[in-house]
Design a protein around this motif. Structure first.
Motif, PDB file in Angstrom:
ATOM      1  N   GLY A   1     -11.538  -6.246   1.561  1.00  0.00           N
ATOM      2  CA  GLY A   1     -11.227  -5.350   2.653  1.00  0.00           C
ATOM      3  C   GLY A   1     -11.539  -3.919   2.250  1.00  0.00           C
ATOM      4  N   VAL A   2     -11.167  -2.985   3.105  1.00  0.00           N
ATOM      5  CA  VAL A   2     -11.384  -1.570   2.813  1.00  0.00           C
ATOM      6  C   VAL A   2     -10.194  -0.994   2.063  1.00  0.00           C
ATOM      7  N   LEU A   3      -8.978  -1.263   2.559  1.00  0.00           N
ATOM      8  CA  LEU A   3      -7.763  -0.734   1.952  1.00  0.00           C
ATOM      9  C   LEU A   3      -7.101  -1.787   1.072  1.00  0.00           C
ATOM     10  N   ASP A   4      -6.502  -1.335  -0.007  1.00  0.00           N
ATOM     11  CA  ASP A   4      -5.727  -2.224  -0.860  1.00  0.00           C
ATOM     12  C   ASP A   4      -4.582  -2.821  -0.047  1.00  0.00           C
ATOM     13  N   PRO A   5      -4.315  -4.120  -0.139  1.00  0.00           N
ATOM     14  CA  PRO A   5      -3.272  -4.736   0.694  1.00  0.00           C
ATOM     15  C   PRO A   5      -1.875  -4.173   0.438  1.00  0.00           C
TER      16      PRO A   5
ATOM     17  N   ILE B   1      -1.061   0.464  -7.525  1.00  0.00           N
ATOM     18  CA  ILE B   1      -1.068   1.621  -6.652  1.00  0.00           C
ATOM     19  C   ILE B   1      -2.489   2.153  -6.544  1.00  0.00           C
ATOM     20  N   THR B   2      -3.166   1.779  -5.492  1.00  0.00           N
ATOM     21  CA  THR B   2      -4.513   2.264  -5.218  1.00  0.00           C
ATOM     22  C   THR B   2      -4.764   2.152  -3.723  1.00  0.00           C
ATOM     23  N   MET B   3      -5.571   3.053  -3.178  1.00  0.00           N
ATOM     24  CA  MET B   3      -5.846   3.042  -1.749  1.00  0.00           C
ATOM     25  C   MET B   3      -6.948   2.055  -1.388  1.00  0.00           C
ATOM     26  N   ILE B   4      -7.930   1.923  -2.262  1.00  0.00           N
ATOM     27  CA  ILE B   4      -9.106   1.113  -1.958  1.00  0.00           C
ATOM     28  C   ILE B   4      -8.943  -0.292  -2.533  1.00  0.00           C
ATOM     29  N   ASP B   5      -9.350  -1.284  -1.756  1.00  0.00           N
ATOM     30  CA  ASP B   5      -9.276  -2.676  -2.196  1.00  0.00           C
ATOM     31  C   ASP B   5     -10.350  -2.931  -3.248  1.00  0.00           C
TER      32      ASP B   5
END
Length: 426
Positions: free
Chosen positions: A235-239, A226-230
């Motif tokens: 990428g930018v967002l965690d898949p 559970i994280t927003m950032i990759d």
């Protein structure tokens, strides 16, 4: 050789899917029964200036708003304890108690309290059952197992609303018990039936499901998914977070329909039976396609199906706001269901591929939480946006789906091809 073996479906997944189907029949009764129950005059009390439609939307949405934020908590706890079955059983008990208690309700705050209780139950059941499916599946058959589980669950969800109106309208009922005759109305019959299905589901899980052998996740690692950032830098967002956002967008678009029943019936000059069929059309499409699409993702990859599903979701959501023909509305809802089938099970399978060992509960709860929030948010937003025009809520849902296309395309990597190998490692 049985069908399950040929399709590489774990027998326990089939049993768990059957249990969820049984529980979903009764639980989905309430989507149709509660609005009728509120409008029947049985429920009294202060509405704090809200209209009956707004009250109905709040009551229906409470389930999602309560269970969704709790799902990562229960998913994490099931990871840390290495046990999932006990969470499911406790949730089914709460579902049964709440379903029966509706027959005793007489005030709006009773409905609010019972929906909160059901929301807690959902938080115990939803992420742990999906995690169980993921634990029982493998990288080569995860899509098929997820598709099978969702198919059975949706059969229950689809049958419930169709049968609910008939059960209510056929009342009152009389039941002979020895020398005593018990009479109850159609609403009570629906609530008793929901209680029975939760009880049957409890029996199936209690006696036929076992926790798979798994290591308990470490406390510090169990929220790693559970994280927003990759964190990989690809990428930018965690898949997984991205798939959660897309699941939310999809759920909003499909859930807006439920609150607008009276408005849709008047606009299309139809009765509640046709509305029930239109509501169920989405589910029917998913029942027919979840299993084959899930299985196809095991061979052809998952991302492509998700992208195509979100693309299809754009026009099939928007067009519902401009139609005037009941059967065209049925077709639009069915096509929207095709889009949903291409998104939900493949997204769960892809997230399951990414989930670290022993962390299926916390990882997959991101998607189930997001979907629950969407189902809760959809009826609320449609009830308010429809004041600006009938097409507005559907245009809003289509806009969210379009954003989802871009997110999946740019932030999610394929998992199947990178894991398949012509040289077995075991």
């Amino acid at each position: 050789m049985g069908i399950a073996s040929r399709l590489e479906i774990d027998p326990q997944v089939l049993t768990l899917a059957l249990a969820r189907m049984t529980e979903s029949v009764g639980n989905s009764f309430l989507i149709v029964v509660l609005p009728l129950f509120i409008g029947s005059g049985v429920i009294q009390g202060n509405t704090y200036g809200l209209t009956e439609v707004a009250v109905t939307g709040i009551v229906l949405s409470l389930f999602g708003f309560v269970n969704s934020p709790l799902q990562p908590v229960t998913g994490r706890l099931s990871d840390r304890t290495g046990r999932r079955k006990v969470f499911v059983l406790i949730g089914l008990v709460l579902i049964g108690v709440a379903s029966f208690s509706y027959s005793l309700a007489s005030a709006y705050w009773h409905l609010v309290g019972l929906r909160v209780l059901q929301g807690i139950a959902g938080a115990l059941i939803i992420p742990t059952t999906v995690a169980l499916v993921n634990d029982l599946a493998t990288a080569t058959n995860r899509g098929g197992n997820m598709g099978t589980y969702n198919t059975f669950r949706l059969v229950g969800f689809g049958v419930g609303p169709i049968a609910a109106g008939a059960v209510v309208s056929a009342g009152p009922y009389a039941l002979e018990l020895s020398t005593v005759q018990v009479e109850f109305n159609g609403f009570d019959a629906a609530f008793y039936f929901a209680t029975l299905t939760a009880t049957l589901s409890f029996v199936l899980v209690a006696f036929l499901i076992r926790d798979p052998d798994m290591e308990s996740a470490e406390a510090g690692d169990s929220m790693a998914g559970i994280t927003m950032i990759d964190r990989t830098g690809q990428g930018v967002l965690d898949p997984v977070f991205t798939l959660g956002v897309v699941s939310f967008f999809m759920a909003v678009g499909i859930a807006m329909f439920a609150t607008l029943g009276d408005i849709i019936n008047a606009r299309l000059n139809q009765g509640p039976t046709l509305f029930g069929l239109q509501f169920a059309a989405f589910v029917l499409a998913q029942i027919l396609l979840q299993m084959p699409i899930g299985r196809a993702t095991d061979f052809y990859g998952r991302k492509g199906f998700i992208v195509l599903g979100m693309v299809l979701l754009v026009p099939t959501t928007f067009v519902q706001g401009v139609l005037y023909d009941p059967w065209l509305m049925f077709a639009a809802r069915f096509a929207q269901g095709v889009a949903g089938a291409m998104v939900f099970a493949p997204a769960l399978a892809l997230a399951g591929d990414i989930a670290p060992d022993g962390q299926s509960g916390s990882t997959l709860s991101v998607l189930t939480m997001a979907f629950g929030f969407g189902v809760a948010f959809g009826p609320l937003v449609s009830g308010f946006l429809v004041e600006f025009g009938f097409v507005v809520p559907f245009a809003f849902g289509a806009f969210l789906a379009a954003i989802g296309v871009v997110l999946v395309w740019s932030q999610v990597e394929e998992t199947v091809t990178s894991k398949k190998s012509v040289f077995p490692t075991d």
